[in-house]
Scaffold this motif. Structure first.
Motif, PDB file in Angstrom:
ATOM      1  N   GLY A  51      -1.113  -9.563   1.530  1.00  0.00           N
ATOM      2  CA  GLY A  51      -0.049  -8.452   1.181  1.00  0.00           C
ATOM      3  C   GLY A  51      -0.573  -7.171   1.908  1.00  0.00           C
ATOM      4  N   VAL A  52      -1.839  -7.060   2.193  1.00  0.00           N
ATOM      5  CA  VAL A  52      -2.207  -5.865   2.959  1.00  0.00           C
ATOM      6  C   VAL A  52      -1.636  -5.912   4.467  1.00  0.00           C
ATOM      7  N   VAL A  53      -2.218  -7.062   4.845  1.00  0.00           N
ATOM      8  CA  VAL A  53      -1.451  -7.178   6.397  1.00  0.00           C
ATOM      9  C   VAL A  53      -0.004  -7.320   6.480  1.00  0.00           C
ATOM     10  N   PHE A  54       0.782  -7.706   5.629  1.00  0.00           N
ATOM     11  CA  PHE A  54       2.285  -7.686   5.730  1.00  0.00           C
ATOM     12  C   PHE A  54       2.659  -6.010   5.544  1.00  0.00           C
ATOM     13  N   ASP A  55       1.884  -5.520   4.868  1.00  0.00           N
ATOM     14  CA  ASP A  55       2.547  -3.974   4.706  1.00  0.00           C
ATOM     15  C   ASP A  55       2.100  -3.202   5.860  1.00  0.00           C
ATOM     16  N   LEU A  56       0.963  -3.684   6.371  1.00  0.00           N
ATOM     17  CA  LEU A  56       0.644  -2.859   7.597  1.00  0.00           C
ATOM     18  C   LEU A  56       1.537  -3.180   8.849  1.00  0.00           C
ATOM     19  N   VAL A  57       2.185  -4.203   8.886  1.00  0.00           N
ATOM     20  CA  VAL A  57       3.008  -4.501   9.968  1.00  0.00           C
ATOM     21  C   VAL A  57       4.405  -4.602   9.872  1.00  0.00           C
ATOM     22  N   THR A  58       4.884  -3.891   8.710  1.00  0.00           N
ATOM     23  CA  THR A  58       6.182  -3.906   8.538  1.00  0.00           C
ATOM     24  C   THR A  58       6.781  -2.295   8.165  1.00  0.00           C
ATOM     25  N   PRO A  59       8.122  -1.867   8.046  1.00  0.00           N
ATOM     26  CA  PRO A  59       8.224  -0.628   7.607  1.00  0.00           C
ATOM     27  C   PRO A  59       7.928  -0.305   6.267  1.00  0.00           C
ATOM     28  N   PRO A  60       7.997   1.076   5.970  1.00  0.00           N
ATOM     29  CA  PRO A  60       7.404   1.425   4.576  1.00  0.00           C
ATOM     30  C   PRO A  60       8.505   0.972   3.685  1.00  0.00           C
ATOM     31  N   GLN A  61       9.793   0.921   4.101  1.00  0.00           N
ATOM     32  CA  GLN A  61      10.826   0.424   3.115  1.00  0.00           C
ATOM     33  C   GLN A  61      10.605  -1.215   2.605  1.00  0.00           C
ATOM     34  N   VAL A  62      10.004  -1.887   3.522  1.00  0.00           N
ATOM     35  CA  VAL A  62       9.597  -3.276   3.262  1.00  0.00           C
ATOM     36  C   VAL A  62       8.320  -3.491   2.379  1.00  0.00           C
ATOM     37  N   THR A  63       8.671  -4.170   1.035  1.00  0.00           N
ATOM     38  CA  THR A  63       7.645  -4.087  -0.002  1.00  0.00           C
ATOM     39  C   THR A  63       6.832  -5.552   0.074  1.00  0.00           C
ATOM     40  N   ALA A  64       5.281  -5.430   0.037  1.00  0.00           N
ATOM     41  CA  ALA A  64       4.690  -6.641  -0.058  1.00  0.00           C
ATOM     42  C   ALA A  64       4.236  -6.990  -1.608  1.00  0.00           C
ATOM     43  N   VAL A  65       4.895  -6.322  -2.586  1.00  0.00           N
ATOM     44  CA  VAL A  65       4.544  -6.663  -3.975  1.00  0.00           C
ATOM     45  C   VAL A  65       4.790  -7.991  -4.473  1.00  0.00           C
ATOM     46  N   PRO A  66       5.728  -8.913  -4.047  1.00  0.00           N
ATOM     47  CA  PRO A  66       5.450 -10.385  -4.167  1.00  0.00           C
ATOM     48  C   PRO A  66       4.147 -11.162  -3.970  1.00  0.00           C
ATOM     49  N   LEU A  67       3.557 -10.677  -2.939  1.00  0.00           N
ATOM     50  CA  LEU A  67       2.163 -11.178  -2.595  1.00  0.00           C
ATOM     51  C   LEU A  67       1.415 -10.836  -3.340  1.00  0.00           C
ATOM     52  N   PHE A  68       1.124  -9.427  -3.902  1.00  0.00           N
ATOM     53  CA  PHE A  68       0.224  -8.868  -4.549  1.00  0.00           C
ATOM     54  C   PHE A  68       0.481  -9.325  -5.999  1.00  0.00           C
ATOM     55  N   ALA A  69       1.645  -9.562  -6.670  1.00  0.00           N
ATOM     56  CA  ALA A  69       1.711 -10.093  -7.709  1.00  0.00           C
ATOM     57  C   ALA A  69       1.478 -11.577  -7.975  1.00  0.00           C
ATOM     58  N   ALA A  70       1.515 -12.407  -6.958  1.00  0.00           N
ATOM     59  CA  ALA A  70       1.154 -13.878  -6.974  1.00  0.00           C
ATOM     60  C   ALA A  70      -0.168 -13.778  -7.271  1.00  0.00           C
ATOM     61  N   ALA A  71      -1.023 -13.069  -6.636  1.00  0.00           N
ATOM     62  CA  ALA A  71      -2.619 -13.146  -6.906  1.00  0.00           C
ATOM     63  C   ALA A  71      -3.029 -13.242  -8.448  1.00  0.00           C
TER      64      ALA A  71
ATOM     65  N   PHE B 170     -10.696 -23.650  -2.335  1.00  0.00           N
ATOM     66  CA  PHE B 170      -9.727 -23.129  -2.012  1.00  0.00           C
ATOM     67  C   PHE B 170      -8.700 -22.304  -3.109  1.00  0.00           C
ATOM     68  N   VAL B 171      -8.908 -22.832  -4.238  1.00  0.00           N
ATOM     69  CA  VAL B 171      -8.035 -22.101  -5.384  1.00  0.00           C
ATOM     70  C   VAL B 171      -9.097 -21.202  -5.609  1.00  0.00           C
ATOM     71  N   ARG B 172     -10.167 -21.084  -5.547  1.00  0.00           N
ATOM     72  CA  ARG B 172     -11.057 -19.793  -5.961  1.00  0.00           C
ATOM     73  C   ARG B 172     -10.907 -18.650  -4.787  1.00  0.00           C
ATOM     74  N   VAL B 173     -10.276 -19.085  -3.595  1.00  0.00           N
ATOM     75  CA  VAL B 173     -10.233 -17.973  -2.666  1.00  0.00           C
ATOM     76  C   VAL B 173      -8.715 -17.664  -2.455  1.00  0.00           C
ATOM     77  N   LEU B 174      -7.811 -18.370  -3.140  1.00  0.00           N
ATOM     78  CA  LEU B 174      -6.443 -18.142  -2.801  1.00  0.00           C
ATOM     79  C   LEU B 174      -6.240 -16.963  -3.221  1.00  0.00           C
ATOM     80  N   PRO B 175      -6.415 -16.321  -4.616  1.00  0.00           N
ATOM     81  CA  PRO B 175      -5.969 -14.974  -4.935  1.00  0.00           C
ATOM     82  C   PRO B 175      -6.335 -13.999  -3.696  1.00  0.00           C
ATOM     83  N   ALA B 176      -7.582 -13.929  -3.251  1.00  0.00           N
ATOM     84  CA  ALA B 176      -8.167 -13.062  -2.380  1.00  0.00           C
ATOM     85  C   ALA B 176      -7.271 -13.231  -0.962  1.00  0.00           C
ATOM     86  N   LEU B 177      -6.933 -14.493  -0.700  1.00  0.00           N
ATOM     87  CA  LEU B 177      -5.990 -14.627   0.571  1.00  0.00           C
ATOM     88  C   LEU B 177      -4.727 -13.859   0.369  1.00  0.00           C
TER      89      LEU B 177
END
Length: 385
Positions: free
Chosen positions: A32-52, A20-27
């Motif tokens: 982050g990609v899915v969140f960005d696709l389903v939300t407006p451009p002004q909403v950022t998914a950077v916290p998810l990308f930064a967590a990886a 689980f730990v090995r795949v968690l960064p990929a998850l």
């Protein structure tokens, strides 16, 4: 069977956690990609990308952490380019934040790796020192069968204050089982002092009481040299025993240690309680003379000494392990089988959880049948020669 099942479940749980730990960064990156696709451009998914990369830092290699950080930055860069907002202030700030976090993840990874290397080095040194002063005794000493076990509280550690030693001396087989207050390298140093003094005294002292007093004086000298009892871990509980040459007498001196057991060949069990309780070594110098108690160790009987890691082992309900009650009426072929069954049983009692190290030492007088078989083997070997 219960022990093996418990180990399998524990190993399977650890394997699942590692996967689980090995795949968690990929998850996190995918989320982050899915969140960005389903939300407006002004909403950022950077916290998810930064967590990886932050998640990868303590668990991945340096190269693996770099890869996760680079992928996170490239994904954010690609998303902002596709949205056509890369040149705006907020996306640029988000990108700089992500780069900064990725660099910090590399710093964290470097610190964690260095700490792990230092810890591993210290553990190797301590384990090497412990094994040097606490070697496994021969399985046959002075005509007696011998077995010893050391069970560390943590599965990957072998550093503590529990000790045992057996010596074949001109006065018979002598042994000691003890427990130094404390753990770590200081405890190893105290163990070295006790075992070194015991091996010397066992060869020279005519009485078991004399051996105990030599240990007392050795601890006092070392404590004085180091500037006080606390530097030598304070005190040592110990049981010393002696089986004289050509005799079935068993002499025991108990210095504040858990009472050993005597298991007879017919399943009868005796608790070897001292006639006069005594203080641990390091606390009783000059208080009162040592006094040994005597029992009989007939053919087929076994003497069992242990540290408080056995008697203080608890189950899930907080019930202490009682070795006398668990062993009474049971028969064992020899000391090795006795200790194997005992370690399995206490592990079953605690559910595999242990909070203290455990040292066990068993000495048995061979049954008459075993003695006759050994004589026959010797005669056959001489005839063949």
């Amino acid at each position: 069977m219960g022990k093996r099942d418990g180990r399998r479940r524990g190993a399977a749980g650890n394997a699942r956690s590692r996967r689980f730990v090995r795949v968690l960064p990929a998850l996190m990156l995918c989320a982050g990609v899915v969140f960005d696709l389903v939300t407006p451009p002004q909403v950022t998914a950077v916290p998810l990308f930064a967590a990886a990369p932050l998640i990868a830092a303590p668990f991945f290699s340096l190269a693996g952490t770099v890869r996760v950080g680079v992928v996170a930055v490239l994904l954010v860069l690609a998303i902002r380019i596709s949205d056509g907002v890369l040149a705006k202030v907020v996306p640029v700030t988000d990108l700089l934040t992500l780069v900064t976090v990725a660099v910090l993840a590399l710093v964290i990874n470097s610190v964690v790796r260095r700490g792990n290397e230092q810890l591993a080095s210290a553990r190797v040194i301590a384990e090497t020192a412990m094994r040097a002063v606490l070697p496994t005794p021969e399985d046959r000493i002075g005509g007696l069968l011998v077995a010893a076990r050391y069970e560390a509280a943590q599965a990957d550690e072998f550093v503590g204050g529990d000790l045992y030693a057996v010596a074949d001396t001109p006065y018979g087989v002598r042994l000691v089982v003890g427990d130094v207050r404390g753990k770590g390298l200081d405890a190893v140093a105290a163990v070295a002092v006790v075992i070194g003094a015991f091996r010397e005294a066992a060869e020279q002292e005519m009485s078991l009481e004399g051996v105990a007093q030599r240990l007392e004086r050795a601890l006092a000298r070392e404590s004085s040299r180091r500037g006080g009892l606390d530097s030598m871990e304070g005190f040592v509980t110990a049981v010393l025993a002696e089986i004289p040459v050509g005799s079935d007498t068993l002499r025991v001196v108990n210095r504040g240690h858990p009472e050993p057991l005597l298991l007879h060949a017919d399943g009868v069990l005796e608790v070897l309680a001292p006639t006069v309780p005594a203080l641990p070594l390091g606390m009783g110098l000059g208080a009162q003379p040592d006094r040994s108690d005597e029992w009989t160790l007939p053919a087929g009987a076994m003497f069992l000494a242990f540290t408080d890691g056995l008697t203080e082992a608890r189950d899930a309900k907080g019930v202490f392990y009682d070795p006398a009650a668990r062993l009474r009426g049971r028969l064992f072929p020899g000391p090795d089988e006795l200790l194997s069954a005992l370690t399995d049983d206490v592990r079953l009692h605690t559910g595999g959880r242990s909070t203290d190290d455990l040292a066990l030492l068993a000495v048995g007088r061979p049954a008459r049948g075993q003695q006759e078989r050994r004589r026959t083997v010797k005669i056959v070997r001489r005839d063949s020669e």
